[in-house]
Design an enzyme around this catalytic site. Structure first.
Site, mmCIF file in Angstrom:
data_model
loop_
_atom_site.group_PDB
_atom_site.id
_atom_site.type_symbol
_atom_site.label_atom_id
_atom_site.label_comp_id
_atom_site.label_asym_id
_atom_site.label_seq_id
_atom_site.Cartn_x
_atom_site.Cartn_y
_atom_site.Cartn_z
ATOM 1 N N ARG A 50 24.812 34.324 29.881
ATOM 2 C CA ARG A 50 25.544 35.586 30.060
ATOM 3 C C ARG A 50 26.708 35.683 29.077
ATOM 4 O O ARG A 50 26.996 36.765 28.544
ATOM 5 C CB ARG A 50 26.041 35.723 31.497
ATOM 6 N N LYS A 147 31.088 40.924 30.731
ATOM 7 C CA LYS A 147 32.117 40.235 31.519
ATOM 8 C C LYS A 147 33.419 40.125 30.727
ATOM 9 O O LYS A 147 33.742 39.086 30.161
ATOM 10 C CB LYS A 147 31.613 38.850 31.950
HETATM 11 N N1 PMP Z 1 30.590 41.256 39.947
HETATM 12 C C1 PMP Z 1 31.821 41.170 39.419
HETATM 13 C C2 PMP Z 1 32.553 42.422 39.102
HETATM 14 C C3 PMP Z 1 32.399 39.914 39.181
HETATM 15 O O1 PMP Z 1 33.628 39.821 38.639
HETATM 16 C C4 PMP Z 1 31.686 38.736 39.550
HETATM 17 C C5 PMP Z 1 32.299 37.386 39.362
HETATM 18 N N2 PMP Z 1 32.424 37.021 38.035
HETATM 19 C C6 PMP Z 1 30.402 38.881 40.092
HETATM 20 C C7 PMP Z 1 29.881 40.161 40.275
HETATM 21 C C8 PMP Z 1 29.584 37.683 40.468
HETATM 22 O O2 PMP Z 1 29.054 37.043 39.342
HETATM 23 P P1 PMP Z 1 28.740 35.493 39.346
HETATM 24 O O3 PMP Z 1 27.766 35.255 40.463
HETATM 25 O O4 PMP Z 1 28.132 35.242 38.030
HETATM 26 O O5 PMP Z 1 30.033 34.787 39.570
#
Ligand code: PMP
Length: 284
Positions: A50, A147
């Site tokens: 990612r 992200k």
């Molecule tokens: N959505 C948002 C807006 C986030 O900030 C996060 C955390 N980084 C997630 C979903 C969950 O992603 P992950 O499972 O990769 O931590």
């Protein structure tokens, strides 16, 4: 605590980044948060993939290889003796020596920062009690799949949730839930189907989301990847969220409405347990 900045491991008090850094001035930066369990990195391949995608979408070339990024993560976890907690990585477009909206020369070195946080993740009072959620308009930009460190709105709504006596906020666009402030959002229907919004630029493609949906498939649970309304969520049998730091976190209340029995539900509990078993065994 030791931190990593641009090739060096330093005590946190000695680590510095320029005031002209574009991460600081423009939020021109991407990040990843990886859980550490038993001193190992959870779902790390997913986080790396990612990260590469976020960098590509923003046209940022990183000088470090996947192997080097893994080695840096491992070294910092080792230096700080992290058995259980988080490791944070941020990469910014660097510092062109002045403030300018235009991107600097692509050869400008990126700023690479990592730090660790010791934290109890497995033994979570919130997971045991279940989260209270409030819903808010999703006022973020339209590239939530990248992200970036533009986290002001998620911070604001988390504050708002706290002021209202809740634990977190779920965001809503055109009447449909997108995701939580820092997690993906799910409901379980009366028929027992797990529903979570389909992947698009409206949400972050959670690494834990993918892993948990794989667990659900292993358990032969029905999964529907589609948007759902707040009304549907309030009437759901169960609700929960997923994230790298929270794993699977049950939701027991949405905008004051009790979800299911008002206690963490069995689907969320089962998925949390299976996800943790699987991801701990595969951690590197
Ligand atoms: N959505 C948002 C807006 C986030 O900030 C996060 C955390 N980084 C997630 C979903 C969950 O992603 P992950 O499972 O990769 O931590």
């Amino acid at each position: 605590r030791q931190v990593y900045v641009n090739g060096r491991y330093l005590p946190e008090g000695e680590a510095t980044v320029s005031v002209f850094d574009r991460g600081f001035l423009f939020a021109d930066a991407v990040y990843e948060v990886t859980a550490v369990l038993d001193g190992k990195l959870v779902d790390f391949a997913g986080h790396l993939a990612r990260l590469r995608r976020s960098l590509k979408e923003l046209g940022m070339a990183l000088e470090l290889s996947d192997e080097e990024l893994l080695a840096i993560h491992r070294e910092l976890v080792r230096l700080n003796g992290i058995d259980e907690g988080l490791i944070y990585l941020q990469i910014t477009r660097g510092n062109a020596g002045d403030r300018d909206f235009l991107f600097p020369d692509p050869a400008t070195p990126k700023t690479v920062v990592l730090f660790t946080q010791k934290k109890k993740l497995l033994d979570s009072p919130l997971a045991a009690r279940g989260q209270r959620i409030v819903t808010v308009e999703d006022l973020r930009w339209r590239r939530c799949d990248i992200k970036t460190v533009q986290l002001l709105y998620p911070s604001m709504i988390k504050e708002l949730a706290k002021k209202q006596g809740a634990d977190d906020a779920w965001m809503v666009r055109d009447g449909l839930v997108t995701e939580g402030s820092s997690n993906n959002a799910y409901i379980v229907t009366a028929e027992g189907a797990i529903v979570t919004r389909d992947l698009s630029s409206d949400i972050l493609h959670g690494i834990t989301r993918k892993a948990v949906l794989d667990c659900a498939a292993d358990l032969e649970m029905t999964v529907e990847e589609r948007p759902f309304t707040v009304e549907e969520a309030k009437a759901a049998k169960e609700a929960f969220s997923t994230s790298a730091s929270g794993f699977v976190n049950p939701v027991v209340e949405i905008d004051g409405a009790t979800i299911g029995s008002g206690k963490p539900g069995p689907v969320a509990a089962r998925l949390r347990q299976i996800y943790l078993e699987k991801s701990r065994a595969a951690a590197i």
